[in-house]
Design a protein around this motif. Structure first.
Motif, PDB file in Angstrom:
ATOM      1  N   ALA A 375     -43.583 -61.145 -41.859  1.00  0.00           N
ATOM      2  CA  ALA A 375     -44.463 -61.367 -40.711  1.00  0.00           C
ATOM      3  C   ALA A 375     -45.108 -60.083 -40.226  1.00  0.00           C
ATOM      4  O   ALA A 375     -46.201 -60.104 -39.663  1.00  0.00           O
ATOM      5  CB  ALA A 375     -43.672 -62.023 -39.574  1.00  0.00           C
ATOM      6  N   PHE A 376     -44.440 -58.933 -40.441  1.00  0.00           N
ATOM      7  CA  PHE A 376     -44.929 -57.671 -39.892  1.00  0.00           C
ATOM      8  C   PHE A 376     -45.796 -56.893 -40.871  1.00  0.00           C
ATOM      9  O   PHE A 376     -46.671 -56.135 -40.454  1.00  0.00           O
ATOM     10  CB  PHE A 376     -43.749 -56.803 -39.442  1.00  0.00           C
ATOM     11  CG  PHE A 376     -42.843 -57.497 -38.474  1.00  0.00           C
ATOM     12  CD1 PHE A 376     -43.354 -58.159 -37.376  1.00  0.00           C
ATOM     13  CD2 PHE A 376     -41.473 -57.510 -38.672  1.00  0.00           C
ATOM     14  CE1 PHE A 376     -42.521 -58.815 -36.473  1.00  0.00           C
ATOM     15  CE2 PHE A 376     -40.632 -58.167 -37.786  1.00  0.00           C
ATOM     16  CZ  PHE A 376     -41.162 -58.819 -36.694  1.00  0.00           C
ATOM     17  N   ILE A 377     -45.542 -57.030 -42.151  1.00  0.00           N
ATOM     18  CA  ILE A 377     -46.361 -56.306 -43.134  1.00  0.00           C
ATOM     19  C   ILE A 377     -47.485 -57.177 -43.671  1.00  0.00           C
ATOM     20  O   ILE A 377     -48.157 -56.801 -44.622  1.00  0.00           O
ATOM     21  CB  ILE A 377     -45.487 -55.795 -44.295  1.00  0.00           C
ATOM     22  CG1 ILE A 377     -44.879 -56.976 -45.071  1.00  0.00           C
ATOM     23  CG2 ILE A 377     -44.424 -54.849 -43.802  1.00  0.00           C
ATOM     24  CD1 ILE A 377     -44.107 -56.547 -46.309  1.00  0.00           C
ATOM     25  N   SER A 378     -47.700 -58.339 -43.066  1.00  0.00           N
ATOM     26  CA  SER A 378     -48.747 -59.239 -43.517  1.00  0.00           C
ATOM     27  C   SER A 378     -50.120 -58.665 -43.171  1.00  0.00           C
ATOM     28  O   SER A 378     -50.276 -57.819 -42.274  1.00  0.00           O
ATOM     29  CB  SER A 378     -48.576 -60.617 -42.863  1.00  0.00           C
ATOM     30  OG  SER A 378     -48.718 -60.517 -41.462  1.00  0.00           O
ATOM     31  N   GLN A 379     -51.115 -59.165 -43.870  1.00  0.00           N
ATOM     32  CA  GLN A 379     -52.475 -58.712 -43.634  1.00  0.00           C
ATOM     33  C   GLN A 379     -52.960 -59.136 -42.256  1.00  0.00           C
ATOM     34  O   GLN A 379     -53.753 -58.432 -41.617  1.00  0.00           O
ATOM     35  CB  GLN A 379     -53.399 -59.289 -44.721  1.00  0.00           C
ATOM     36  CG  GLN A 379     -54.828 -58.786 -44.650  1.00  0.00           C
ATOM     37  CD  GLN A 379     -54.922 -57.280 -44.854  1.00  0.00           C
ATOM     38  OE1 GLN A 379     -54.152 -56.703 -45.610  1.00  0.00           O
ATOM     39  NE2 GLN A 379     -55.868 -56.646 -44.173  1.00  0.00           N
ATOM     40  N   ASN A 380     -52.456 -60.263 -41.768  1.00  0.00           N
ATOM     41  CA  ASN A 380     -52.862 -60.746 -40.450  1.00  0.00           C
ATOM     42  C   ASN A 380     -52.436 -59.768 -39.359  1.00  0.00           C
ATOM     43  O   ASN A 380     -53.229 -59.405 -38.481  1.00  0.00           O
ATOM     44  CB  ASN A 380     -52.246 -62.130 -40.203  1.00  0.00           C
ATOM     45  CG  ASN A 380     -52.918 -62.844 -39.049  1.00  0.00           C
ATOM     46  OD1 ASN A 380     -53.709 -62.279 -38.315  1.00  0.00           O
ATOM     47  ND2 ASN A 380     -52.589 -64.110 -38.881  1.00  0.00           N
ATOM     48  N   GLN A 393     -46.791 -48.337 -38.586  1.00  0.00           N
ATOM     49  CA  GLN A 393     -45.820 -47.457 -39.219  1.00  0.00           C
ATOM     50  C   GLN A 393     -44.600 -48.256 -39.672  1.00  0.00           C
ATOM     51  O   GLN A 393     -43.686 -48.510 -38.880  1.00  0.00           O
ATOM     52  CB  GLN A 393     -45.381 -46.355 -38.243  1.00  0.00           C
ATOM     53  CG  GLN A 393     -44.390 -45.362 -38.843  1.00  0.00           C
ATOM     54  CD  GLN A 393     -44.970 -44.617 -40.019  1.00  0.00           C
ATOM     55  OE1 GLN A 393     -45.995 -43.977 -39.894  1.00  0.00           O
ATOM     56  NE2 GLN A 393     -44.322 -44.685 -41.160  1.00  0.00           N
ATOM     57  N   PRO A 394     -44.546 -48.704 -40.936  1.00  0.00           N
ATOM     58  CA  PRO A 394     -43.336 -49.397 -41.410  1.00  0.00           C
ATOM     59  C   PRO A 394     -42.162 -48.425 -41.555  1.00  0.00           C
ATOM     60  O   PRO A 394     -42.342 -47.261 -41.923  1.00  0.00           O
ATOM     61  CB  PRO A 394     -43.764 -49.963 -42.768  1.00  0.00           C
ATOM     62  CG  PRO A 394     -45.248 -49.825 -42.824  1.00  0.00           C
ATOM     63  CD  PRO A 394     -45.602 -48.669 -41.944  1.00  0.00           C
ATOM     64  N   ALA A 395     -40.975 -48.898 -41.257  1.00  0.00           N
ATOM     65  CA  ALA A 395     -39.767 -48.095 -41.407  1.00  0.00           C
ATOM     66  C   ALA A 395     -39.347 -48.065 -42.867  1.00  0.00           C
ATOM     67  O   ALA A 395     -39.874 -48.800 -43.708  1.00  0.00           O
ATOM     68  CB  ALA A 395     -38.643 -48.660 -40.538  1.00  0.00           C
TER      69      ALA A 395
END
Length: 692
Positions: A375-380, A393-395
């Motif tokens: 849900a968080f790294i999605s393109q949306n 900023q992904p962990a």
């Protein structure tokens, strides 16, 4: 002698200077400290040492044993002797000669550095030790050689064998200790097993490395004591989650990220909520809570509940973060922003919507830290961040310590809110009680309770991480910290406009029919849709349907894009809004709720505390009328429901009202029996005549 010149001077090397063999005992800049065979030491400048015509590096590491004995203080004699034995073989692998070799000695054919590479010499040494009864692989020999070159003799000893302070292993065989260490390393990502399995696995490792019966296994009781000593604090027999969490922690002290203004760093994450709710189809189930927390103020900027978190939910959460939290019907006036410590008058000049907002600040994130959930790294979600100018900023994968604040915040919500809600199931199956007879809140109702709890409780609760550095005895609440940082950093939040908020909402495509628009079995209609009924939108890529944005947490209205006139938005209300307790659940339409007196006076801690207490009592009691009082079992309710359904289809005509007054009838009920009317006998011949 040239083959012994290694090109690098290290402590422990044996050198020849002015015709005498010295041992390097220390290096400091250009100063070299040397010790002669009699133990006398002298300091020589490195240029002077190198310029000597007789200078040569005789052996590398030949004298490391004597120079590193100080690091072996506290180790048993047997362990030191074992380390010396390994050093004898490793020095021969490195330099071609053992430490005690004379100056005119020559390497053995298998260990000559001029004809064999280091890997070949390691393989030869492994074969030699195996023939002697010490089974060792070239890979293991390489690791020991690397530790020896880095740390010296002490690198050949397992530190856990120390008999000094700390979890030492006493006189245990270092090979046994090393095997137990491997078992502990394997247990970090494996399922939880008993110590009996560790005993078996240790024996297998020793047999594979050294051969059958080479390393004796201790008794069962001794192994249990040694294993408990070496596994201290590693939760080997505990939960797998605890072991993985400990394994993912970084080495050394924890770093602390310093932030000085609201929204500088915001963390987002989702976790299952330990509460059963009634899903939209009426079936009880668990939901996920997705939340965002601001590091500077510890404000929960938004939190939403969904059966499964999707990318549109994360985008909607971002939209709720940058828009004011509206006051809901039934909320106490003490929760208004105008009666809180927040700088309401100053912010009101920037956004007029704050006039009716609740006491929760509007925070626009600058950086969002999240994990690698879909849900968080999605393109949306990335597009939503890019539209608002937010750095994404992904962990690091599998590293919850990169976002510890949201992890702890969601845990606090579970302990401070969820356990007070009717239908709480506990954090695991072992903590779950009997919740089948509990009254359950619907998803929308529980969302309303959570929103009110965040405003009433969380934003006014003193937080340990929000302490004044000058006076650490005083802790601030998130609202107080926000007000202080606004004064200190000059932070001015620019909230989203209504059109920006609508753009972030989930989109769907529908036709505009005669009755309006239907979404999730709800019908929406308004007079503004008259020109568009049964008309094409003109968007051929979407089969001429109309673009519609909706808020999953507010079913009272939807927004239809006007594709004919500039792409503006048309607000369409739910047709049954006035007759149904929506969009904020039953509590939003409970107009009989008693209001606090004296609405104009400033809010106090007592008022807020009373509001929180009332909220928790209501959450614990469950919704009224959703289930019975608990006296009937599940089977009783099922039988009653089936009986009611059957009687509704075969209902007999109601009897005629009594002719006697109610008082007389009540008096005769105790003495007079009802008149019995016998049923007639069915006669098929008479029934046949009636048809003609």
């Amino acid at each position: 002698m040239s083959l012994r010149n290694r090109g690098v001077l290290r402590w422990g090397d044996q050198v020849r200077f002015e015709g005498v063999a010295y041992t390097v005992t220390g290096l400091s800049g250009v100063l070299v400290r040397l010790a002669d065979p009699q133990g006398e030491s002298r300091a020589v400048l490195l240029p002077q040492l190198m310029a000597d015509s007789d200078f040569a590096i005789l052996t590398g590491g030949a004298s490391r044993l004597g120079s590193s004995l100080r690091g072996l203080d506290g180790f048993p004699d047997r362990v030191v002797e074992q380390a010396r034995w390994w050093e004898h073989h490793l020095v021969e692998v490195i330099s071609g000669l053992p430490p005690e070799a004379s100056l005119d000695a020559v390497p053995r054919p298998d260990y000559d550095p001029t004809t064999h590479s280091l890997a070949e010499r390691e393989a030869a040494k492994a074969d030699e030790l195996t023939r002697l009864g010490f089974k060792v692989s070239p890979r293991t020999l390489k690791r020991r050689r690397q530790r020896y070159e880095t740390e010296g003799l002490v690198g050949l000893v397992d530190r856990r064998v120390s008999s000094g302070t700390g979890p030492g292993a006493g006189n245990a065989d270092p090979r046994l200790v090393e095997a137990i260490g491997q078992v502990l390393s394997e247990a970090k990502s494996a399922s939880t097993r008993t110590v009996a399995f560790a005993l078996w696995r240790t024996g297998e490792i020793l047999r594979e490395k050294y051969g059958e019966g080479i390393v004796p296994m201790p008794s069962r009781a001794t192994f249990y004591r040694l294993f408990e000593l070496l596994s201290q604090g590693q939760h080997v027999a505990g939960t797998a989650r605890a072991r993985k969490s400990l394994a993912s922690r970084p080495e050394g002290p924890f770093d602390m990220l310093t932030v000085c203004r609201p929204g500088e760093v915001v963390e987002i994450d989702s976790t299952p909520l330990d509460v059963l709710v009634l899903l939209p189809d009426g079936v009880p189930g668990r939901v996920e809570m997705t939340g965002m927390v601001d590091l500077a103020t510890r404000t929960i900027t938004a939190a939403v509940l969904r059966p499964t978190t999707k990318s549109v939910d994360a985008s909607l959460l971002l939209a709720k973060t940058v828009t004011p939290e509206p006051m809901r019907p039934g909320w106490t006036e003490a929760l208004r922003m105008s009666r809180s410590v927040l700088p309401h008058q100053r912010l009101l000049t920037l956004d007029e919507r704050l006039a009716g907002a609740a006491a929760k600040p509007v925070i626009v994130p600058e950086v969002i830290v999240c994990d690698h959930g879909k849900a968080f790294i999605s393109q949306n979600f990335r597009s939503a961040c890019r539209m608002l100018g937010i750095d994404f900023q992904p962990a690091h994968e599998g590293t919850p310590t990169d976002k510890p604040h949201i992890e702890r915040t969601l845990g606090s919500v579970a302990s401070m809110f969820a356990q007070f809600v009717s239908g709480y199931v506990g954090r695991s199956s072992e903590h779950r009680g009997d919740v089948d007879e509990k009254r359950l809140w619907s998803l929308l109702e529980l969302q309303e309770l959570l929103d009110e709890w965040i405003v009433a409780k969380w934003q006014n609760r003193k937080h340990d991480e929000l302490r004044d550095p000058a006076t650490p005895g005083r802790a601030f609440s998130p609202n107080e910290k926000y007000a202080a940082l606004v004064e200190a950093s000059g932070y001015v939040p620019v909230a989203l406009t209504s059109n920006d908020y609508i753009e972030l909402l989930p989109a769907t495509w529908r036709a505009v029919n005669s009755y309006g628009i239907r979404i999730s079995r709800r019908t929406y209609d308004c007079p503004e849709l008259n020109p568009f009924r049964r008309q094409r939108s003109g968007v051929a890529a979407r089969k001429n349907l109309w673009e519609i944005h909706h808020d999953p947490y507010d079913v009272s209205r939807i927004w239809v894009r006007n594709h004919w006139d500039g792409g503006g938005w048309i607000t369409v209300g739910w047709t049954h809004l006035r007759s149904a307790p929506m969009p904020f659940g039953e509590m939003a339409w409970d107009h009989a709720r008693q209001q606090l007196p004296d609405q104009g006076r400033a809010s106090t801690e007592e008022e807020i505390a009373e509001a929180v207490a009332a909220l928790l009592r209501k959450a614990s009691a469950g919704p009224e009328g959703s289930r019975d009082d608990g006296k009937l079992t599940r089977r009783d309710r099922r039988v009653a429901a089936r009986t009611k359904a059957t009687s509704s289809r075969n209902r007999l005509p109601l009897p005629e009202p009594p002719t006697t007054p109610p008082e007389e009838t009540a008096a005769e009920d105790d003495h007079t029996l009802a008149k019995v009317i016998p049923l007639g006998v069915f006669d098929p011949f008479e029934e046949a005549k009636k048809r003609w």
